[in-house]
Enzyme design. Structure first.
Site, PDB file in Angstrom:
ATOM      1  N   CYS A  16       0.966  -1.060  -0.057  1.00 30.44           N
ATOM      2  CA  CYS A  16       0.107   0.105   0.010  1.00 30.44           C
ATOM      3  C   CYS A  16       0.893   1.276   0.097  1.00 30.44           C
ATOM      4  O   CYS A  16       2.030   1.360  -0.006  1.00 30.44           O
ATOM      5  CB  CYS A  16      -0.928   0.179   1.285  1.00 30.44           C
ATOM      6  SG  CYS A  16      -0.144   0.074   2.585  1.00 30.44           S
ATOM      7  N   CYS A  19       3.551   1.792   2.782  1.00 34.74           N
ATOM      8  CA  CYS A  19       4.966   1.151   2.445  1.00 34.74           C
ATOM      9  C   CYS A  19       5.787   1.873   1.577  1.00 34.74           C
ATOM     10  O   CYS A  19       7.149   2.301   1.923  1.00 34.74           O
ATOM     11  CB  CYS A  19       4.666  -0.169   1.666  1.00 34.74           C
ATOM     12  SG  CYS A  19       3.603  -1.592   2.542  1.00 34.74           S
ATOM     13  N   CYS A  83      44.367 -21.012 -12.938  1.00 30.95           N
ATOM     14  CA  CYS A  83      44.642 -21.249 -11.735  1.00 30.95           C
ATOM     15  C   CYS A  83      43.700 -20.514 -10.740  1.00 30.95           C
ATOM     16  O   CYS A  83      42.955 -19.793 -10.961  1.00 30.95           O
ATOM     17  CB  CYS A  83      45.978 -21.064 -11.307  1.00 30.95           C
ATOM     18  SG  CYS A  83      46.342 -19.254 -11.229  1.00 30.95           S
ATOM     19  N   CYS A  86      43.265 -16.794 -10.801  1.00 34.42           N
ATOM     20  CA  CYS A  86      42.461 -16.232 -11.842  1.00 34.42           C
ATOM     21  C   CYS A  86      41.146 -16.000 -11.289  1.00 34.42           C
ATOM     22  O   CYS A  86      40.204 -14.833 -11.206  1.00 34.42           O
ATOM     23  CB  CYS A  86      42.382 -17.189 -13.027  1.00 34.42           C
ATOM     24  SG  CYS A  86      43.950 -17.245 -13.618  1.00 34.42           S
ATOM     25  N   ASP A 495      10.117 -35.773  11.879  1.00 38.85           N
ATOM     26  CA  ASP A 495       8.784 -35.776  12.137  1.00 38.85           C
ATOM     27  C   ASP A 495       8.229 -36.990  11.942  1.00 38.85           C
ATOM     28  O   ASP A 495       8.879 -37.736  11.185  1.00 38.85           O
ATOM     29  CB  ASP A 495       8.245 -34.828  10.981  1.00 38.85           C
ATOM     30  CG  ASP A 495       7.011 -34.679  11.058  1.00 38.85           C
ATOM     31  OD1 ASP A 495       6.470 -34.228  12.334  1.00 38.85           O
ATOM     32  OD2 ASP A 495       6.054 -34.942  10.186  1.00 38.85           O
ATOM     33  N   ASP A 689       8.512 -33.154   5.600  1.00 41.33           N
ATOM     34  CA  ASP A 689       7.913 -33.193   4.278  1.00 41.33           C
ATOM     35  C   ASP A 689       8.329 -32.000   3.427  1.00 41.33           C
ATOM     36  O   ASP A 689       8.080 -32.058   2.270  1.00 41.33           O
ATOM     37  CB  ASP A 689       6.460 -33.594   4.388  1.00 41.33           C
ATOM     38  CG  ASP A 689       5.744 -32.256   4.950  1.00 41.33           C
ATOM     39  OD1 ASP A 689       6.165 -31.355   4.822  1.00 41.33           O
ATOM     40  OD2 ASP A 689       4.366 -32.692   5.051  1.00 41.33           O
ATOM     41  N   ASP A 693       6.233 -28.611   7.220  1.00 38.46           N
ATOM     42  CA  ASP A 693       7.394 -28.457   8.412  1.00 38.46           C
ATOM     43  C   ASP A 693       8.388 -27.313   8.092  1.00 38.46           C
ATOM     44  O   ASP A 693       9.369 -27.276   8.505  1.00 38.46           O
ATOM     45  CB  ASP A 693       8.117 -29.739   8.734  1.00 38.46           C
ATOM     46  CG  ASP A 693       7.394 -30.820   9.002  1.00 38.46           C
ATOM     47  OD1 ASP A 693       6.482 -30.695   9.896  1.00 38.46           O
ATOM     48  OD2 ASP A 693       7.453 -32.045   8.294  1.00 38.46           O
TER      49      ASP A 693
END
Length: 794
Positions: A16, A19, A83, A86, A495, A689, A693
């Site tokens: 809005c 913000c 190397c 670089c 879980d 899962d 979670d």
């Protein structure tokens, strides 16, 4: 005072005018900043004084307010790196650019990943900045194009090595004369014959070292090319000076080192060729995943069935898949029935039955029936593409353990050049005063034995092989930092539902009449909980007709409340009943019996009167006990987290060998429970899962998602276990341990090699050509050690 600069910053999260006004107000309080924030375009137009504030300061201020700063990410193929100095230099230069949020450069994959502010710079700016540093870059090519380019590059390296070897071989004979007094034809000792052989090697075959050294020095850096160019040029031009002294003086015996420069270049090219081949093997995991993809699809177009390339399939297309064919893309079965082998994704060897409306995943194998399907995800949106991208991101990321090597690589070459100069001075003034040749030889040996390549390759090659091996096993690490952090774990929280158990509960006991069952199943139909699905399925099997629900409300962690034909139905825990003044003491013994057996018991009440109990059991996964045993053997404390009551939770825990249980946890409390374990000083992994979670996964030191390879599971955690096989969790932890051990071995030998090699060369105990061979093979040894991870059993 610097003149004002302008930047446009994309801002996310504004809802809005309040913000945008807040952001604008805060930015305008910064020194030298004049900002206007537009809610509609979601952009902040900012004029700022670079002496007082930077774009990073402005972005940080916006993020501290709780909003996001819009950035874009681009990946580049970088060429010319030789190397770690670089890759370290490019990364440092990019990260200093205003508008670059983060840049990561990977020497092994030859990739740069840059997150930047599109309002301040674009892809062309980034490429230009890399080119100014002395390298070249282009937007990341598709995998096939990049593979073709790599093959051409290795072929070109091979031919340069062959030509260099042919020219340097006769010069090697002259070295045998110096070392062992071997007799060879006089022509080989002629300075101009040696000059003719060494010059093409020095300036045609070895031009890449001069080119690389010039570009690096021009941009203020120094890499391995500088060391090689200095060392070989010193040997070559001193030999040329000695050859010139023979003109008009046939009795003068020149001291030639043409063989030193030519053999050095040849050995370094040989090392780089072996390194390129070995590095190619570290990306085999990606190639194997890509080879799983179907190449063509059978699609209905204009009423006809036609074969089209995979890249032409669009969302919504209707496809036909016959037995023995790979399913081309992710989709939904709209006609037919079959069994699909999803082992490439889930690890499940038994084919899965697929009926209409079943979800099918691209690149899995259709076994025994012809089906028609609708494409729902194509291209980069498919499950396999998400997995490939996850592996690539992990292989391209940097583990924290690599930071030390990066810091050292940045200072390495200037220090080595300084040591070489000091070695020359000490030799010519103290060791052999006035003797130019031995002083030069010692300095050259120092220059060519030192190389930051092994340091730069030590970590990324191990990360690539480790994450690749993990992906082949069905374990996706989101990044190198997660692979490293996993080995630090000492506690793991699992879980229960869908992780330890199969997540497909079944009704085992029901006490009540048909009317109660009808009300119970009708009420549960509005719930998405797995237990509800089991109850509805049970009622359907009993031929109970479900009725409409007037009102439904879930009470998280406690149960449900529904209104059906003016009757109030409550289903849930003792606490839910107590809150509604429903006496269930007479059913306590029955409830305890079910719970002691590991079943979830739910009380049913209609119009605030007890009507019965339904008990549901979720069977434990076959490999759960074995997996938990392996985790405990690895020294981890294993904890089970569940919303079940203490008695039911303990029964399940006893079946699988878990000693610590946290029961009766509401979904929103899981993250705080993880935090409590962390407060005990433990490094904690949370296994869930990946969706329900998510807060707990984010709170844990390592979040491990048990999923089927969908983008939700991949995005939700640091590690994703495809297919839900619990045995992959101890495998993931073991793989982290062996990968970190491998990285430490690589870093030890890289440090030890340079720490021992430079002093030995400085005191004159190494001939330059031996030093060059050792330098070339040091990188190969690091990559070869990383490749040992492919053979590790986990």
């Amino acid at each position: 005072m610097s003149e004002q600069k302008h930047v446009t910053v994309g801002v996310t999260g504004m809802t809005c005018a309040a913000c945008s006004n807040r952001i604008e107000k805060v930015l305008n309080k910064m020194d030298g900043v004049d900002a206007q924030v537009n809610l509609t375009t979601e952009k902040a137009n900012v004029d700022y004084n670079p002496d007082a504030s930077s774009v990073q300061d402005i972005s940080s201020k916006i993020e501290k307010l709780g909003y996001g700063v819009e950035t874009e990410k681009a990946e580049f193929d970088v060429t010319g790196m030789t190397c770690a100095a670089c890759s370290s230099r490019i990364e440092k230069v990019l990260n200093k650019q205003e508008g670059v949020k983060q840049a990561t450069v990977n020497l092994t994959t030859e990739n740069a990943t840059v997150e930047y502010n599109p309002g301040l710079m674009n892809v062309e700016d980034i490429i230009g900045r890399i080119q100014k540093t002395g390298y070249d870059a282009k937007i990341k090519a598709d995998k096939q194009e990049k593979q073709t380019r790599k093959e051409k590059q290795i072929k070109r390296m091979k031919w340069k090595l062959i030509i260099s070897t042919v020219l340097a071989a006769p010069l090697l004979l002259t070295m045998l004369v110096h070392l062992f007094g071997v007799q060879i034809p006089a022509i080989f000792m002629n300075p101009w014959f040696q000059f003719a052989l060494a010059t093409p090697v020095q300036f045609i075959i070895g031009w890449q070292f001069y080119d690389g050294a010039y570009k690096n020095l021009r941009s203020g850096g120094a890499n391995m090319d500088v060391l090689v160019a200095l060392g070989t040029s010193a040997a070559y031009f001193y030999s040329l000076y000695e050859a010139i002294k023979t003109i008009g003086n046939p009795v003068y015996v020149p001291h030639l080192y043409f063989e030193t420069s030519a053999i050095l270049i040849t050995l370094i090219l040989f090392g780089k060729y072996l390194e390129a081949n070995a590095k190619g093997k570290t990306t085999m995991a990606i190639s194997k995943l890509l080879n799983l993809q179907a190449k063509q699809a059978r699609v209905f177009r204009n009423g006809e069935e036609t074969m089209i390339p995979m890249e032409d399939v669009m969302v919504g297309d209707r496809l036909v898949v016959k037995p023995g064919e790979k399913i081309p893309v992710d989709g939904i079965v709209i006609k037919g029935r079959t069994a699909v082998d999803e082992s490439m994704l889930t690890g499940e060897s038994i084919p899965i039955e697929k009926d209409e409306k079943a979800r099918v995943i691209g690149s899995t194998m259709n076994k025994n029936g012809t089906i028609e399907m609708e494409a729902t995800k194509v291209g980069k949106d498919t499950a396999l593409a998400s997995i490939v991208q996850a592996v690539e991101d992990a292989q391209g990321s940097k583990a924290p353990i690599q930071r030390l090597a990066d810091v050292i690589s940045g200072y390495f070459v200037p220090i080595v050049v300084g040591i070489a100069v000091l070695t020359f001075i000490i030799w010519i003034t103290l060791v052999q005063p006035g003797s130019f040749e031995p002083s030069l030889v010692a300095a050259i040996a120092v220059l060519v034995i030192a190389c930051p390549c092994a340091l730069g390759l030590a970590t990324p090659t191990s990360i690539m092989v480790g994450t690749g091996k993990a992906a082949e096993s069905g374990i996706l690490f989101k990044g190198g930092e997660h692979l490293e952090r996993t080995h630090q774990l000492n506690a793991i929280i699992l879980d229960k539902t869908g992780t330890i158990t199969k997540g497909k509960p079944e009704v085992t006991n029901f006490t009540g009449d048909n009317e109660t069952l009808q009300l119970l199943a009708s009420a549960e139909k509005g719930s998405e909980h797995p237990l509800a699905e089991a109850i509805v399925g049970y009622a359907t099997e009993q031929d109970v007709e479900l009725v409409g629900v007037d009102d439904f409300k879930a009470v998280p962690g406690h149960g449900i409340r529904a209104i059906i034909s003016d009757e109030e139905v409550l289903v849930g825990t003792r606490k839910l009943m107590a809150e509604n003044n429903i006496d269930v003491t007479h059913a306590e013994q029955k409830l305890m019996g079910y719970e002691t057996d590991g079943k979830t018991a739910m009380i049913i009440a209609v119009n605030r009167e007890y009507r019965g109990v339904v008990a549901v059991a979720d069977t434990v996964k076959e490999t759960a006990a074995q997996a938990i045993g392996e985790l405990k053997d690895q020294g981890l404390e294993v904890i089970m987290l569940t919303g079940d009551n203490e008695r039911t939770a303990q029964a399940i825990a006893k079946q699988v060998g878990i000693d610590h249980v946290i029961a009766q946890v509401l979904p929103e409390e899981k993250a705080s429970k993880v935090h409590e374990v962390q407060n005990q000083g433990k490094k904690v992994a949370m296994v869930g899962d990946g969706v329900n979670d998510a807060p707990a996964l984010a709170t844990a030191d390592i979040g491990i998602a048990i999923g089927t390879g969908t983008e939700v599971a991949i995005e939700a955690a640091d590690v994703t276990i495809l297919g839900g096989e619990l045995l992959l969790i101890p495998k993931a932890i073991k793989l982290s341990h062996v990968t970190i051990k491998n990285i430490r071995q690589n870093l030890f030998w890289a440090f030890a090699y340079n720490s021992a090699g430079i002093p030995v060369a400085a005191i004159g105990l190494l001939a330059p050509w031996i030093a060059g061979g050792a330098m070339a093979l040091s990188s190969v040894s690091v990559v070869s050690n990383s490749l040992r991870l492919k053979r590790v059993k986990v």
